[in-house]
Write a protein that holds these residues in place. Structure first.
Motif: not given
Length: 182
Positions: A58-61, A71-76, A103-104
């Protein structure tokens, strides 16, 4: 019971009210992309129990076809920072993931509470860094964990009238910012 919501579907005023706190738990669903169907089911299951979620689909990025690694790192990071808890979908595929261990590590560094939901295809030993988390072996374990979040939420919950009052104040502040920009 009020259904939980996905952080990414909220408007700006609601996002300010959607703070990371024990009174409003939010679960980050960590999974390998190949387990997305199960993770989607888990996300819906958690929301049906009145707990908010951050789910990457559900993340538009992250939904963009072409996105940079930054962008992936910042969204996570943003999703994890807004979450109070994390459930890791631990499958055979997850054991081959590069993102889930990242992520962990990020969640651990931010002192987020996390659990492993071990799927039936994982047998034997798991990597050491996963062993620090408690394992949810079945839906009974999952339901107990979610109930503990709900209990904390109920004990710390502010009244619905107070939420409406705060939301109205934030919306008025937004309108004032448009009239009197800084």
């Amino acid at each position: 019971m009020e259904k939980g919501r996905n952080y990414l579907t909220l408007n700006e005023s609601e996002k300010r009210l959607f703070s990371s706190s024990a009174s409003r738990p939010c679960v980050f669903i960590s999974h390998k992309k190949e387990d997305a169907d199960f993770a989607r089911h888990l996300s819906d299951y958690v929301m049906e129990r009145g707990i908010n979620v951050y789910f990457d689909e559900n993340d538009p990025i992250l939904a963009k076809e072409h996105k940079s690694p930054d962008e992936v790192v910042n969204a996570i990071k943003k999703g994890l920072e807004k979450s109070t808890h994390m459930i890791i979908v631990l499958s055979k595929k997850t054991l081959e993931s590069n993102w889930v261990p990242w992520e962990v590590g990020f969640a651990s560094a931010k002192d987020k509470e996390y659990r492993l939901l071990r799927l039936n295809d994982v047998f034997g030993e798991i990597p050491e860094f996963y062993k620090v988390a408690k394992i949810l072996n079945d839906y009974d374990d999952l339901n107990k964990y979610l109930a503990s979040m709900k209990k904390t939420q109920t004990n710390n919950q502010i009244s619905n009238d107070e939420v409406v009052r705060m939301k109205n104040l934030l919306e008025r502040l937004d309108r004032l910012k448009k009239v009197y920009p800084y």
